[in-house]
Design an enzyme around this catalytic site. Structure first.
Site, PDB file in Angstrom:
ATOM      1  N   ASP A  12       0.870  -1.177   0.000  1.00 53.30           N
ATOM      2  CA  ASP A  12       0.000   0.000   0.000  1.00 53.30           C
ATOM      3  C   ASP A  12       0.910   1.231   0.000  1.00 53.30           C
ATOM      4  O   ASP A  12       2.116   1.111   0.236  1.00 53.30           O
ATOM      5  CB  ASP A  12      -0.894  -0.006   1.257  1.00 53.30           C
ATOM      6  CG  ASP A  12      -1.808   1.203   1.325  1.00 53.30           C
ATOM      7  OD1 ASP A  12      -2.383   1.578   0.286  1.00 53.30           O
ATOM      8  OD2 ASP A  12      -1.945   1.809   2.412  1.00 53.30           O
ATOM      9  N   SER A  13       0.319   2.394  -0.219  1.00 52.07           N
ATOM     10  CA  SER A  13       1.101   3.622  -0.143  1.00 52.07           C
ATOM     11  C   SER A  13       1.557   3.881   1.296  1.00 52.07           C
ATOM     12  O   SER A  13       2.469   4.660   1.532  1.00 52.07           O
ATOM     13  CB  SER A  13       0.252   4.805  -0.616  1.00 52.07           C
ATOM     14  OG  SER A  13      -0.863   4.958   0.242  1.00 52.07           O
ATOM     15  N   CYS A  75      -4.386  -1.560  -1.893  1.00 48.11           N
ATOM     16  CA  CYS A  75      -4.542  -0.122  -2.126  1.00 48.11           C
ATOM     17  C   CYS A  75      -5.476   0.023  -3.325  1.00 48.11           C
ATOM     18  O   CYS A  75      -5.175  -0.487  -4.412  1.00 48.11           O
ATOM     19  CB  CYS A  75      -3.166   0.460  -2.431  1.00 48.11           C
ATOM     20  SG  CYS A  75      -3.199   2.191  -2.927  1.00 48.11           S
ATOM     21  N   GLU A 153      -2.261   8.777   8.301  1.00 49.14           N
ATOM     22  CA  GLU A 153      -0.805   8.582   8.356  1.00 49.14           C
ATOM     23  C   GLU A 153      -0.147   9.415   9.455  1.00 49.14           C
ATOM     24  O   GLU A 153       0.945   9.102   9.897  1.00 49.14           O
ATOM     25  CB  GLU A 153      -0.163   8.934   7.001  1.00 49.14           C
ATOM     26  CG  GLU A 153      -0.459   7.940   5.888  1.00 49.14           C
ATOM     27  CD  GLU A 153       0.279   6.601   6.027  1.00 49.14           C
ATOM     28  OE1 GLU A 153       1.393   6.580   6.552  1.00 49.14           O
ATOM     29  OE2 GLU A 153      -0.306   5.576   5.609  1.00 49.14           O
ATOM     30  N   CYS A 185     -11.068   3.153   0.001  1.00 47.08           N
ATOM     31  CA  CYS A 185      -9.628   3.360   0.210  1.00 47.08           C
ATOM     32  C   CYS A 185      -9.273   2.586   1.469  1.00 47.08           C
ATOM     33  O   CYS A 185      -9.998   2.665   2.474  1.00 47.08           O
ATOM     34  CB  CYS A 185      -9.341   4.845   0.399  1.00 47.08           C
ATOM     35  SG  CYS A 185      -7.678   5.216   1.004  1.00 47.08           S
ATOM     36  N   HIS A 187      -7.175   3.005   3.691  1.00 44.36           N
ATOM     37  CA  HIS A 187      -6.904   3.794   4.902  1.00 44.36           C
ATOM     38  C   HIS A 187      -8.190   4.115   5.672  1.00 44.36           C
ATOM     39  O   HIS A 187      -8.144   4.367   6.874  1.00 44.36           O
ATOM     40  CB  HIS A 187      -6.259   5.144   4.539  1.00 44.36           C
ATOM     41  CG  HIS A 187      -4.789   5.065   4.271  1.00 44.36           C
ATOM     42  ND1 HIS A 187      -4.277   4.580   3.092  1.00 44.36           N
ATOM     43  CD2 HIS A 187      -3.720   5.422   5.037  1.00 44.36           C
ATOM     44  CE1 HIS A 187      -2.954   4.660   3.136  1.00 44.36           C
ATOM     45  NE2 HIS A 187      -2.591   5.164   4.299  1.00 44.36           N
TER      46      HIS A 187
HETATM   47  N1  DGL Z   1      -4.752   3.077   0.773  1.00 43.78           N
HETATM   48  C1  DGL Z   1      -4.735   3.744  -0.498  1.00 43.78           C
HETATM   49  C2  DGL Z   1      -6.013   3.370  -1.259  1.00 43.78           C
HETATM   50  O1  DGL Z   1      -6.644   2.380  -0.921  1.00 43.78           O
HETATM   51  C3  DGL Z   1      -4.463   5.179  -0.244  1.00 43.78           C
HETATM   52  C4  DGL Z   1      -4.264   6.024  -1.403  1.00 43.78           C
HETATM   53  C5  DGL Z   1      -3.352   7.160  -1.184  1.00 43.78           C
HETATM   54  O2  DGL Z   1      -2.197   6.939  -0.823  1.00 43.78           O
HETATM   55  O3  DGL Z   1      -3.805   8.277  -1.449  1.00 43.78           O
HETATM   56  O4  DGL Z   1      -6.405   3.992  -2.214  1.00 43.78           O
END
Ligand code: DGL
Length: 272
Positions: A12-13, A75, A153, A185, A187
């Site tokens: 993931d990011s 992600c 984050e 998302c 997050h």
């Molecule tokens: N967890 C990522 C997603 O599901 C986050 C995206 C991001 O980094 O903006 O899209």
């Protein structure tokens, strides 16, 4: 017979994919996991697709160098931009995030659902096709969750700031009479308590993570890739991140550890 006990890779990011990892560990506790958080490049949400493809490719090569047998793209944004590329470039199964438009559209009584996701996810073929296919008769109120990933984050998922921003995003959906809110998302499940505080109780929050974990298990099983070793439910997880790991460590302590018996956790910081 041991099956295949190579690790399952997840990326993931940032910390968002932990919401998927939690579900994976729940149903496959005997597997080894390698989690990569691209915190140096987070957020992905408004990055051009080409850049996300490039980053996803680098991360996949790293996970393959660690022997991963399956990769879960935990992600939504990276799935939207890069899953086709990854599937056509590498010879292992890739599981992506599906926006949960289908269950929300099938279960809505008010015929109105809300979707909160990043700009990149809304632009992806998967979102467009899924909404066309399953939500044609449903009113979809969608909203880009600008700034929400940054709040998670920075450990502010339960802050007043998060509450105010979420109010701005979901109040118009409540006015549209939604009865399901799809978290598009990975997050956003970290914002669930704040969402529950501000949403009317008749609105169901839909998180696709459990379905994605099940799909991962199904795919791994069909391809003979599950680890059959009976190791008394001990899970080993290695975490890698491209910058500071503090938020990952905090969220692991508060979300992952209380739910699972995890025997070993390793943290390493690497440059992509
Ligand atoms: N967890 C990522 C997603 O599901 C986050 C995206 C991001 O980094 O903006 O899209």
């Amino acid at each position: 017979m041991n099956g295949n006990c190579n690790p399952i890779g997840i990326f993931d990011s940032g910390a968002g994919g932990l919401t998927v990892l939690t579900e994976l560990v729940k149903i496959m506790p005997n597997e080894r996991y390698i989690y990569f958080a691209d915190t140096a490049n987070c957020p992905y949400g408004s990055k051009p697709a080409e850049e996300i493809i490039h980053l996803s490719d680098r991360i996949t090569q790293f996970l393959l160098s660690k022997g991963c047998k399956v990769v879960v793209v935990a992600c939504n944004t990276a799935t939207a931009a890069a899953i086709d590329h990854l599937r056509s470039s590498y010879n292992i199964p890739f599981i992506g995030m599906e926006p949960a438009i289908k269950p929300a559209s099938q279960n809505t009584k008010t015929k109105s659902i809300g979707v909160l996701a990043t700009a990149g996810t809304f632009k992806g073929r998967l979102y467009i096709e899924t909404s066309r296919k399953y939500a044609a008769d449903v009113n979809v109120c969608y909203q880009v969750g600008e700034g929400l990933v940054e709040l998670v984050e920075s450990g502010k998922a339960n802050s007043t700031e998060a509450e105010q921003l979420l109010h701005r995003y979901v109040d118009p959906m409540v006015d549209c009479n939604i009865d399901h809110l799809v978290l598009g998302c990975t997050h956003y499940p970290f914002l669930k308590s704040t969402l529950e505080k501000i949403l009317p109780s008749n609105i169901t929050i839909v998180d696709p993570a459990p379905a994605v974990a099940l799909q991962t298990k199904r795919v791994a099983d069909n391809q003979g890739l599950l680890c059959k070793e009976n190791s008394m439910n001990s899970t080993i997880i290695e975490f890698y991140s491209s910058s500071n790991t503090d938020i990952l460590k905090n969220l692991i302590e508060t979300h992952l550890k209380p739910q699972h018996r995890i025997d070993d956790i390793y943290f390493t910081n690497i440059k992509l």
